[in-house]
Design a protein around this motif. Structure first.
Motif, short mmCIF file in Angstrom:
data_model
loop_
_atom_site.label_atom_id
_atom_site.label_comp_id
_atom_site.label_asym_id
_atom_site.label_seq_id
_atom_site.Cartn_x
_atom_site.Cartn_y
_atom_site.Cartn_z
N ARG A 289 1.80 -32.99 64.17
CA ARG A 289 2.53 -33.44 65.36
C ARG A 289 4.00 -33.08 65.22
N ASP A 290 4.54 -32.38 66.23
CA ASP A 290 5.96 -32.07 66.32
C ASP A 290 6.50 -31.43 65.03
N GLY A 291 5.67 -30.61 64.40
CA GLY A 291 6.10 -29.95 63.18
C GLY A 291 5.90 -30.79 61.93
N PHE A 292 5.36 -32.01 62.05
CA PHE A 292 5.07 -32.88 60.92
C PHE A 292 3.59 -32.78 60.55
N ARG A 293 3.29 -32.86 59.28
CA ARG A 293 1.90 -33.02 58.82
C ARG A 293 1.76 -34.48 58.38
N VAL A 294 0.99 -35.24 59.14
CA VAL A 294 0.98 -36.71 59.01
C VAL A 294 -0.32 -37.17 58.38
N ASP A 295 -0.23 -37.96 57.32
CA ASP A 295 -1.41 -38.58 56.73
C ASP A 295 -2.04 -39.54 57.72
N THR A 296 -3.34 -39.50 57.88
CA THR A 296 -4.02 -40.43 58.77
C THR A 296 -3.95 -41.85 58.22
N GLY A 297 -4.07 -42.00 56.91
CA GLY A 297 -3.96 -43.30 56.28
C GLY A 297 -2.59 -43.50 55.68
N THR A 298 -2.38 -44.68 55.11
CA THR A 298 -1.15 -44.97 54.37
C THR A 298 -1.56 -45.17 52.92
N HIS A 299 -1.17 -44.26 52.06
CA HIS A 299 -1.70 -44.21 50.70
C HIS A 299 -0.68 -44.69 49.68
N MET A 300 -1.19 -45.33 48.64
CA MET A 300 -0.33 -45.78 47.55
C MET A 300 0.11 -44.58 46.72
N LEU A 301 1.27 -44.72 46.08
CA LEU A 301 1.69 -43.72 45.12
C LEU A 301 0.67 -43.64 44.00
N CYS A 302 0.58 -42.49 43.36
CA CYS A 302 -0.41 -42.31 42.30
C CYS A 302 0.26 -41.76 41.05
N ARG A 303 -0.53 -41.66 39.98
CA ARG A 303 -0.02 -41.10 38.72
C ARG A 303 -0.30 -39.61 38.61
N GLY A 304 -0.83 -39.02 39.68
CA GLY A 304 -1.06 -37.59 39.70
C GLY A 304 -2.04 -37.13 38.64
N GLU A 305 -1.64 -36.10 37.91
CA GLU A 305 -2.52 -35.52 36.91
C GLU A 305 -2.80 -36.48 35.75
N GLU A 306 -2.01 -37.53 35.61
CA GLU A 306 -2.23 -38.49 34.52
C GLU A 306 -3.28 -39.54 34.87
N GLY A 307 -3.66 -39.65 36.13
CA GLY A 307 -4.59 -40.68 36.56
C GLY A 307 -5.97 -40.15 36.88
N PRO A 308 -6.80 -40.94 37.57
CA PRO A 308 -8.18 -40.53 37.88
C PRO A 308 -8.29 -39.26 38.71
N LEU A 309 -7.31 -38.98 39.58
CA LEU A 309 -7.35 -37.74 40.35
C LEU A 309 -7.29 -36.54 39.41
N GLY A 310 -6.41 -36.61 38.43
CA GLY A 310 -6.34 -35.55 37.42
C GLY A 310 -7.57 -35.52 36.54
N ASP A 311 -8.15 -36.70 36.25
CA ASP A 311 -9.37 -36.74 35.44
C ASP A 311 -10.50 -35.97 36.11
N VAL A 312 -10.65 -36.13 37.43
CA VAL A 312 -11.70 -35.41 38.16
C VAL A 312 -11.52 -33.91 37.98
N LEU A 313 -10.29 -33.44 38.16
CA LEU A 313 -10.03 -31.99 38.06
C LEU A 313 -10.24 -31.48 36.63
N ARG A 314 -9.81 -32.26 35.64
CA ARG A 314 -10.01 -31.83 34.25
C ARG A 314 -11.48 -31.75 33.89
N ARG A 315 -12.28 -32.64 34.43
CA ARG A 315 -13.71 -32.63 34.13
C ARG A 315 -14.39 -31.36 34.61
N VAL A 316 -13.84 -30.73 35.63
CA VAL A 316 -14.46 -29.49 36.14
C VAL A 316 -13.63 -28.27 35.73
N GLY A 317 -12.69 -28.45 34.81
CA GLY A 317 -11.91 -27.32 34.30
C GLY A 317 -10.89 -26.78 35.27
N GLN A 318 -10.40 -27.63 36.19
CA GLN A 318 -9.45 -27.18 37.21
C GLN A 318 -8.24 -28.11 37.24
#
Length: 516
Positions: free
Chosen positions: A49-78
């Motif tokens: 919208r109007d040049g913005f890319r807007v998240d549909t939800g409101t998400h909490m900050l995360c630990r990135g690669e140090e947290g579960p999101l990074g764990d998922v990627l590491r498990r598949v070698g990515q």
């Protein structure tokens, strides 16, 4: 059962569903992900919208690669498939004058407390927080002890608080009702629940994770980048990812999964179904209650759901918020000791400026509602207008610099945002619904599993969904007779550091324990 193809069908493409599909595909299980919407992501989708890319939800900050999101990627070698960016400004807590009983007619203004990760800075943060909540000097000292105790608690100490509310935990340190309500509301913010309902153990666990990881992170490209990448990697591993493919029902006989039937009548045989639709919607809607034991049904019905959130998305023509995220209490107090409206506001452009036109800023905010869908004990009901008042108090000049405000009553996108909040609904992390009492990722129906924010996992937001997906897939593989293997032994220096950390934590926990 054995004549059925070894196929897994994952229902929903949010973070939990996308992670489950990716992990199953990596494990060699033929997988189909079915998403009812035309775009991927569920509550983690995005719109332009109007040049913005807007998240549909409101998400909490995360630990990135140090947290579960990074764990998922590491498990598949990515491990590097998603870039997580840090903000140059830390998160901050805001307490508006209205929440502190300001003089009638005074303009709303917010006191700001920068969140500190270092233990030695907690005393300063506690002093600033005490000023914001109008604590007495003695209560301020007790609030400092609360922060020190929470930062140093061991997992076993936190588990002992699972069945207590955040407000009750705060009252152990600060007995005055209004002060305990304010502190409890702040503790419950990561779970997006009032302090009178949020589990103290889960809230403390989430705050400790955030504090110990230091600088917080957010996906480059916005929250939608996470399920998009997970689905792309799953496709590369052979998974089928279908959009516009709603599941009408899960096919079950003799308490065994037989497959799914899509909205268009297509039947897909499968031995494994992973639902991210929520526990009760899965049991009562997709499967049918006749296939479950009465005790399981009673538990599913008794669980408090995570409420859909009141949300607003605000596009600003200039940068106004010197923080990666704001959270706190805003608006007018109920005047009877109840806390003011708790709110959380992420500023995605502080992590990735490309999410808005140059020099502009994007805010994604939500107000905290009760676990049963209402406010707690006289606290103001969550509303768009109340949330906007809280934000205006925390960010002076906010509305006068707004290009758009999505979610306002006069805005056509309000209904869409409300639906996104409902899609994010899971099992509320209230007292008595976390830890060992949280719904399991497996069910009494053989081959039927749950992932996402409805069952399993720990933490908050996207990390909770990813953690649940990891737990779910591990359980599926064990049920299939797979050997998950033993974890790699820790390095000697890590063992020594862990022992020293535990010793220091035990000392601080004992010294900071509530007395009397």
């Amino acid at each position: 059962m054995d004549e059925l193809p070894l196929r897994a069908v994952v229902i929903g493409s949010g973070v939990g569903g996308a992670a489950a599909a990716l992990l199953l595909s990596h494990a060699g299980v033929p997988t189909l992900l079915a998403e009812k919407e035309r775009r991927l992501g569920g509550a983690a989708a995005a719109y332009e919208r109007d040049g913005f890319r807007v998240d549909t939800g409101t998400h909490m900050l995360c630990r990135g690669e140090e947290g579960p999101l990074g764990d998922v990627l590491r498990r598949v070698g990515q491990g590097d498939a998603i870039t997580f960016r840090q903000s140059s400004e830390p998160a901050a807590l805001c307490v508006a004058d209205g929440a502190r009983g300001a003089r009638a007619g005074a303009a709303p203004r917010a006191g700001r407390v920068v969140l500190q990760a270092e233990l030695w800075r907690l005393a300063g943060a506690a002093r600033a927080l005490a000023r914001g909540l109008d604590l007495t000097p003695l209560e301020a000292a007790r609030a400092a002890r609360l922060l020190a105790h929470a930062a140093a608690m061991r997992d076993v100490d936190m588990a002992a608080c699972d069945d207590a509310t955040a407000e009750a935990y705060a009252a152990r340190f600060v007995p005055r009702a209004a002060a305990a309500a304010g502190l409890g509301s702040l503790l419950g913010l990561p779970l997006l629940l009032p302090g009178a309902e949020a589990s103290a153990g889960e809230a403390l666990f989430s705050w400790r994770r955030l504090a110990r990881s230091g600088q917080q992170r957010y996906p480059e490209g916005g929250a939608s980048r996470v399920p998009e990448v997970f689905c792309r990697l799953a496709r590369e591993l052979g998974a089928a990812v279908w959009t516009g493919a709603g599941v009408r029902r899960v096919l079950v006989s003799d308490r065994r999964v037989r497959g799914v039937e899509l909205e268009d009548g297509t039947a897909l045989p499968a031995r494994i179904v992973v639902s991210t639709a929520g526990l009760l919607p899965t049991v009562s809607g997709l499967v049918g209650e006749a296939h479950f034991p009465e005790a399981y049904l009673a538990r599913a019905r008794a669980l408090a759901p995570q409420p859909g959130q009141v949300q607003v998305k605000i596009g600003l023509r200039r940068r106004l918020v010197a923080a990666g995220a704001l959270a706190g209490l805003g608006g007018e107090s109920a005047g009877d000791g109840a806390p003011a409206l708790p709110f959380y506001c992420l500023v995605p452009t502080r992590f990735d400026p490309s999410l808005a036109p140059p020099g502009h800023e994007l805010l994604c905010a939500c107000a905290v509602s009760g676990g049963r869908g209402g406010a707690s004990r006289g606290a103001p009901a969550a509303s768009v207008d109340g949330l906007l008042r809280a934000l205006a108090g925390a960010v002076p000049g906010l509305l006068s610099d707004a290009i758009f405000v999505d979610g306002a009553p006069a805005d056509g996108r309000g209904e869409a945002l409300a639906e996104a909040g409902e899609r994010a609904a899971g099992t509320a992390q209230t007292a008595g619904q976390v830890g060992r009492a949280r719904p399991a990722v497996y069910t009494p129906v053989r081959g039927l599993y749950l992932a996402g924010r409805a069952a399993g996992g720990r933490g908050a937001g996207m990390e909770l969904a990813a953690s649940s997906a990891i737990e779910c897939v591990d359980r599926i593989l064990v049920d299939m007779g797979r050997d998950l293997g033993a974890p790699a032994p820790p390095a000697l220096i890590d063992v020594a550091g862990d022992l020293l950390g535990r010793a220091a934590a035990s000392t601080v926990t004992w010294a900071a324990r509530p007395r009397g």
